[in-house]
Design a protein around this motif. Sequence first.
Motif, PDB file in Angstrom:
ATOM      1  N   ALA A 161      76.828  78.690   0.795  1.00 26.10           N
ATOM      2  CA  ALA A 161      77.252  79.607  -0.270  1.00 26.10           C
ATOM      3  C   ALA A 161      77.381  78.872  -1.598  1.00 26.10           C
ATOM      4  O   ALA A 161      77.006  79.397  -2.660  1.00 26.10           O
TER       5      ALA A 161
ATOM      6  N   ARG B  37      73.932  78.238  -3.078  1.00 25.21           N
ATOM      7  CA  ARG B  37      73.362  79.446  -3.686  1.00 25.21           C
ATOM      8  C   ARG B  37      74.043  79.771  -5.012  1.00 25.21           C
ATOM      9  O   ARG B  37      73.393  80.214  -5.966  1.00 25.21           O
ATOM     10  N   HIS B  38      75.361  79.569  -5.066  1.00 25.92           N
ATOM     11  CA  HIS B  38      76.106  79.869  -6.290  1.00 25.92           C
ATOM     12  C   HIS B  38      75.646  78.983  -7.454  1.00 25.92           C
ATOM     13  O   HIS B  38      75.523  79.449  -8.584  1.00 25.92           O
TER      14      HIS B  38
ATOM     15  N   LEU C 204      84.996  78.272  -5.066  1.00 23.77           N
ATOM     16  CA  LEU C 204      84.014  77.535  -4.288  1.00 23.77           C
ATOM     17  C   LEU C 204      84.342  76.060  -4.216  1.00 23.77           C
ATOM     18  O   LEU C 204      83.746  75.324  -3.459  1.00 23.77           O
TER      19      LEU C 204
END
Length: 239
Positions: free
Chosen positions: A178, A181-182, A229
């Motif tokens: 994740a 991708r961020h 994140l």
Amino acid sequence: MLIQAAYGALRQVFSAPLRAILWKSLALTVGLLLLIWFGLTRLIQWFQASHHISADYPVLDTLAYFLAGAGLFVALAYIMPAVSILVAGFFLDDAAEIVERTDFPGEPPGRALPTGTALLYALRFAGLALLVNLAALILFFVPVVGLVAFFAANAYLLSREYFETAAARFRSLDEAAAMRRHFGGTTLAAGCLLAGMMVVPVVNLLTPLFGIALMVHVHKALSRRGPALATPVAPERIR
């Protein structure tokens, strides 16, 4: 940020702690490539002998063997990413730990993935890299397209492999993916740098260690952005 990360990674690759890993990585990579080369050349010789090409057309046999050798050289260049990813699976955690300890001494170190998980992870990426690069090899004789396909495929694959490996020392695999991708633009830019190394003979053998050292720095830098994140998993957390 990326320039600083690349500088730090390059310095680490040739530092004393990583030199032993570098030589082992190079030896294993070259050994695997030579083994593949040997196997494919023996297969070609068997094919020629079974079809009596050597006896009936000696000149054609010599020409075919020469062209096959040149073709194998091109093919090995295209499967190099898969081989390097497979080799990297044996050394990345050790290299990442050294980079974390020496370049980020005031921060808690990450934790290596369990051996079985790390091996399956490396095999999955190696298989994917092999498939993608074989597809790019099919486009080799298409002007420009083949080179662009090779570069683009490896930029994505290498950024994904090395960043998620570095991030997974602090996060679950899902969280690492994740995060990649961020920050897709940054990680892909780092992957382009690694893909550029892949097209340079000899230099491409340094890609595994340089790649993980680079992504350790990139992960550390990106972890300072976006609190949602950036929070690593607790050290005692089981992946």
